[in-house]
Scaffold this motif. Structure first.
Motif, PDB file in Angstrom:
ATOM      1  N   PHE A 128       0.910  -1.120  -0.052  1.00  0.00           N
ATOM      2  CA  PHE A 128      -0.031  -0.064  -0.049  1.00  0.00           C
ATOM      3  C   PHE A 128       0.790   1.278   0.032  1.00  0.00           C
ATOM      4  CE2 PHE A 128      -2.843   3.289   1.534  1.00  0.00           C
ATOM      5  CZ  PHE A 128      -4.041   3.119   1.065  1.00  0.00           C
ATOM      6  N   CYS A 129       1.899   1.465   0.930  1.00  0.00           N
ATOM      7  CA  CYS A 129       2.630   2.411   1.060  1.00  0.00           C
ATOM      8  C   CYS A 129       3.285   2.648  -0.488  1.00  0.00           C
ATOM      9  CB  CYS A 129       3.904   2.274   1.928  1.00  0.00           C
ATOM     10  SG  CYS A 129       3.113   2.386   3.657  1.00  0.00           S
ATOM     11  N   GLU A 130       4.106   1.522  -1.021  1.00  0.00           N
ATOM     12  CA  GLU A 130       4.648   1.609  -2.256  1.00  0.00           C
ATOM     13  C   GLU A 130       3.759   2.164  -3.260  1.00  0.00           C
ATOM     14  OE1 GLU A 130       6.272  -2.097  -4.314  1.00  0.00           O
ATOM     15  OE2 GLU A 130       7.957  -1.227  -3.040  1.00  0.00           O
ATOM     16  N   THR A 131       2.424   1.872  -3.350  1.00  0.00           N
ATOM     17  CA  THR A 131       1.590   2.347  -4.263  1.00  0.00           C
ATOM     18  C   THR A 131       1.188   3.804  -4.134  1.00  0.00           C
ATOM     19  OG1 THR A 131       0.564   0.021  -4.447  1.00  0.00           O
ATOM     20  CG2 THR A 131      -0.824   1.870  -5.180  1.00  0.00           C
ATOM     21  N   MET A 132       1.141   4.140  -2.909  1.00  0.00           N
ATOM     22  CA  MET A 132       0.835   5.672  -2.695  1.00  0.00           C
ATOM     23  C   MET A 132       2.203   6.414  -2.995  1.00  0.00           C
ATOM     24  SD  MET A 132      -2.241   5.691  -1.921  1.00  0.00           S
ATOM     25  CE  MET A 132      -2.299   4.095  -2.585  1.00  0.00           C
ATOM     26  N   ARG A 133       3.304   5.720  -2.807  1.00  0.00           N
ATOM     27  CA  ARG A 133       4.598   6.389  -3.330  1.00  0.00           C
ATOM     28  C   ARG A 133       4.672   6.822  -4.940  1.00  0.00           C
ATOM     29  NH1 ARG A 133       8.627   3.467  -0.908  1.00  0.00           N
ATOM     30  NH2 ARG A 133       9.661   2.651  -2.657  1.00  0.00           N
ATOM     31  N   LEU A 134       4.350   5.643  -5.528  1.00  0.00           N
ATOM     32  CA  LEU A 134       4.087   5.718  -6.832  1.00  0.00           C
ATOM     33  C   LEU A 134       2.927   6.562  -7.497  1.00  0.00           C
ATOM     34  CD1 LEU A 134       4.391   4.524  -9.952  1.00  0.00           C
ATOM     35  CD2 LEU A 134       2.409   2.803  -9.156  1.00  0.00           C
ATOM     36  N   ALA A 135       1.879   6.739  -6.672  1.00  0.00           N
ATOM     37  CA  ALA A 135       0.925   7.906  -7.230  1.00  0.00           C
ATOM     38  C   ALA A 135       1.465   9.192  -6.714  1.00  0.00           C
ATOM     39  CB  ALA A 135      -0.318   7.718  -6.276  1.00  0.00           C
ATOM     40  N   ARG A 136       2.214   9.303  -5.758  1.00  0.00           N
ATOM     41  CA  ARG A 136       2.856  10.729  -5.196  1.00  0.00           C
ATOM     42  C   ARG A 136       3.521  11.086  -6.323  1.00  0.00           C
ATOM     43  NH1 ARG A 136       6.217  10.242  -0.694  1.00  0.00           N
ATOM     44  NH2 ARG A 136       7.959   9.579  -2.185  1.00  0.00           N
ATOM     45  N   GLU A 137       4.687  10.128  -7.036  1.00  0.00           N
ATOM     46  CA  GLU A 137       5.686  10.282  -7.667  1.00  0.00           C
ATOM     47  C   GLU A 137       4.995  10.647  -9.292  1.00  0.00           C
ATOM     48  OE1 GLU A 137       8.885  11.057  -7.143  1.00  0.00           O
ATOM     49  OE2 GLU A 137       8.137  10.663  -5.235  1.00  0.00           O
ATOM     50  N   ALA A 138       3.929  10.113  -9.484  1.00  0.00           N
ATOM     51  CA  ALA A 138       3.217  10.208 -10.824  1.00  0.00           C
ATOM     52  C   ALA A 138       2.295  11.450 -10.740  1.00  0.00           C
ATOM     53  CB  ALA A 138       2.260   8.984 -10.879  1.00  0.00           C
ATOM     54  N   GLY A 139       2.373  12.451  -9.585  1.00  0.00           N
ATOM     55  CA  GLY A 139       1.880  13.591  -9.536  1.00  0.00           C
ATOM     56  C   GLY A 139       0.287  13.565  -9.159  1.00  0.00           C
ATOM     57  N   MET A 140      -0.081  12.452  -8.791  1.00  0.00           N
ATOM     58  CA  MET A 140      -1.476  12.315  -8.300  1.00  0.00           C
ATOM     59  C   MET A 140      -1.549  12.772  -7.113  1.00  0.00           C
ATOM     60  SD  MET A 140      -2.027   8.391  -9.778  1.00  0.00           S
ATOM     61  CE  MET A 140      -3.602   8.216  -8.855  1.00  0.00           C
ATOM     62  N   ASP A 141      -3.049  13.259  -6.654  1.00  0.00           N
ATOM     63  CA  ASP A 141      -3.431  13.610  -5.257  1.00  0.00           C
ATOM     64  C   ASP A 141      -3.558  12.378  -4.448  1.00  0.00           C
ATOM     65  OD1 ASP A 141      -5.014  14.158  -3.060  1.00  0.00           O
ATOM     66  OD2 ASP A 141      -6.121  15.800  -4.245  1.00  0.00           O
ATOM     67  N   VAL A 142      -2.324  12.276  -3.522  1.00  0.00           N
ATOM     68  CA  VAL A 142      -2.395  10.862  -2.992  1.00  0.00           C
ATOM     69  C   VAL A 142      -3.850  10.917  -1.727  1.00  0.00           C
ATOM     70  CG1 VAL A 142      -0.946   9.763  -0.988  1.00  0.00           C
ATOM     71  CG2 VAL A 142       0.081  11.094  -2.782  1.00  0.00           C
ATOM     72  N   SER A 143      -4.155  11.959  -1.190  1.00  0.00           N
ATOM     73  CA  SER A 143      -5.376  11.861  -0.331  1.00  0.00           C
ATOM     74  C   SER A 143      -6.739  11.142  -1.232  1.00  0.00           C
ATOM     75  CB  SER A 143      -5.729  13.302   0.271  1.00  0.00           C
ATOM     76  OG  SER A 143      -4.933  13.487   1.080  1.00  0.00           O
ATOM     77  N   ALA A 144      -6.734  11.881  -2.390  1.00  0.00           N
ATOM     78  CA  ALA A 144      -7.731  11.260  -3.207  1.00  0.00           C
ATOM     79  C   ALA A 144      -7.446   9.699  -3.629  1.00  0.00           C
ATOM     80  CB  ALA A 144      -7.993  11.974  -4.782  1.00  0.00           C
ATOM     81  N   MET A 145      -6.165   9.445  -3.998  1.00  0.00           N
ATOM     82  CA  MET A 145      -6.072   8.068  -4.117  1.00  0.00           C
ATOM     83  C   MET A 145      -6.374   7.175  -3.055  1.00  0.00           C
ATOM     84  SD  MET A 145      -4.733   5.765  -6.243  1.00  0.00           S
ATOM     85  CE  MET A 145      -3.673   4.482  -6.674  1.00  0.00           C
ATOM     86  N   ILE A 146      -5.801   7.724  -1.884  1.00  0.00           N
ATOM     87  CA  ILE A 146      -6.261   6.607  -0.505  1.00  0.00           C
ATOM     88  C   ILE A 146      -7.810   6.810  -0.565  1.00  0.00           C
ATOM     89  CG2 ILE A 146      -6.178   6.932   2.129  1.00  0.00           C
ATOM     90  CD1 ILE A 146      -3.327   8.090   1.732  1.00  0.00           C
ATOM     91  N   ASP A 147      -8.515   7.759  -0.701  1.00  0.00           N
ATOM     92  CA  ASP A 147      -9.944   7.486  -0.843  1.00  0.00           C
ATOM     93  C   ASP A 147     -10.670   6.565  -1.693  1.00  0.00           C
ATOM     94  OD1 ASP A 147     -12.147   8.571   0.756  1.00  0.00           O
ATOM     95  OD2 ASP A 147     -12.957   9.386  -0.993  1.00  0.00           O
ATOM     96  N   VAL A 148      -9.787   6.341  -2.889  1.00  0.00           N
ATOM     97  CA  VAL A 148     -10.221   5.412  -3.660  1.00  0.00           C
ATOM     98  C   VAL A 148     -10.070   4.250  -3.232  1.00  0.00           C
ATOM     99  CG1 VAL A 148      -9.673   4.272  -5.993  1.00  0.00           C
ATOM    100  CG2 VAL A 148     -10.029   7.013  -6.010  1.00  0.00           C
ATOM    101  N   MET A 149      -8.790   3.839  -2.683  1.00  0.00           N
ATOM    102  CA  MET A 149      -8.574   2.630  -1.851  1.00  0.00           C
ATOM    103  C   MET A 149      -9.608   2.404  -0.990  1.00  0.00           C
ATOM    104  SD  MET A 149      -6.113   1.317  -3.718  1.00  0.00           S
ATOM    105  CE  MET A 149      -6.465   2.406  -5.060  1.00  0.00           C
ATOM    106  N   ARG A 150      -9.844   3.428  -0.284  1.00  0.00           N
ATOM    107  CA  ARG A 150     -10.867   3.101   1.085  1.00  0.00           C
ATOM    108  C   ARG A 150     -12.106   2.523   0.528  1.00  0.00           C
ATOM    109  NH1 ARG A 150      -9.328   8.358   3.075  1.00  0.00           N
ATOM    110  NH2 ARG A 150      -8.084   8.052   5.117  1.00  0.00           N
ATOM    111  N   HIS A 151     -12.539   2.669  -0.928  1.00  0.00           N
ATOM    112  CA  HIS A 151     -13.717   2.252  -1.351  1.00  0.00           C
ATOM    113  C   HIS A 151     -13.573   1.129  -2.251  1.00  0.00           C
ATOM    114  CE1 HIS A 151     -14.561   6.074   0.497  1.00  0.00           C
ATOM    115  NE2 HIS A 151     -15.848   5.470   0.829  1.00  0.00           N
ATOM    116  N   SER A 152     -12.440   0.372  -2.340  1.00  0.00           N
ATOM    117  CA  SER A 152     -12.432  -0.865  -3.148  1.00  0.00           C
ATOM    118  C   SER A 152     -11.515  -1.821  -2.377  1.00  0.00           C
ATOM    119  CB  SER A 152     -11.071  -0.432  -3.984  1.00  0.00           C
ATOM    120  OG  SER A 152     -10.004  -0.235  -3.616  1.00  0.00           O
ATOM    121  N   VAL A 153     -11.867  -3.031  -3.133  1.00  0.00           N
ATOM    122  CA  VAL A 153     -11.362  -4.163  -2.395  1.00  0.00           C
ATOM    123  C   VAL A 153      -9.863  -4.123  -1.884  1.00  0.00           C
ATOM    124  CG1 VAL A 153     -10.332  -5.375  -4.806  1.00  0.00           C
ATOM    125  CG2 VAL A 153     -11.338  -6.678  -3.019  1.00  0.00           C
ATOM    126  N   SER A 154      -9.024  -3.306  -2.456  1.00  0.00           N
ATOM    127  CA  SER A 154      -7.697  -3.158  -1.845  1.00  0.00           C
ATOM    128  C   SER A 154      -7.537  -2.498  -0.535  1.00  0.00           C
ATOM    129  CB  SER A 154      -6.709  -2.739  -2.930  1.00  0.00           C
ATOM    130  OG  SER A 154      -7.117  -1.342  -3.274  1.00  0.00           O
TER     131      SER A 154
END
Length: 142
Positions: free
Chosen positions: A38-64
């Motif tokens: 999970f942490c590695e995926t959020m680091r990927l999101a951050r490095e890709a310029g994504m909004d990490v908080s939004a990505m975490i919220d996506v994960m909260r509502h998904s199977v992962s």
């Protein structure tokens, strides 16, 4: 088992003495591997310029995200690396898993990679920080 029911709702007879310990170790191996991924995926999101908080919220509502997100992920959003579950304690649990796997001569490449990730963090001086410090290696806040 009836006398033990005062200790919990779900009691299992798993085998010989020590089997419960293997179950506990297995639980930690799965959970802490999940946290590392999970942490590695959020680091990927951050490095890709994504909004990490939004990505975490996506994960909260998904199977992962369900049911393993238990509010520790908020540390990724707010940068808090104060110890909740210290890397030192993570390693204690995972090294028990390593011993159990070695005793049975099991090849565990995924687990080995996760263990190496947490060991690298400890060797970088982060043993007293929260397990989520692997999200941003070398940048732990005291």
């Amino acid at each position: 088992l009836p006398i033990l029911q005062c200790l919990g709702n779900h009691l299992y007879l798993l085998g010989l003495t020590g089997s419960g310990n293997i179950a506990k170790i297995g639980n930690q191996m799965i959970y802490l591997s999940y946290v590392a991924a999970f942490c590695e995926t959020m680091r990927l999101a951050r490095e890709a310029g994504m909004d990490v908080s939004a990505m975490i919220d996506v994960m909260r509502h998904s199977v992962s995200g369900t049911p393993l997100m238990t509010q520790w992920e908020q540390r990724l959003e707010n940068g808090d690396r104060q110890a909740g579950f210290r890397i030192r304690r993570v390693l204690k649990d995972l090294e028990l898993g390593e011993e159990a796997c070695r005793a049975l001569a099991l090849d565990t490449p995924v687990f080995d990679a996760v263990l190496r990730t947490y060991r690298n963090s400890a060797e970088a001086g982060q043993a007293e920080y929260d397990m989520t410090v692997i999200y941003a290696p070398g940048s732990a806040k005291a």
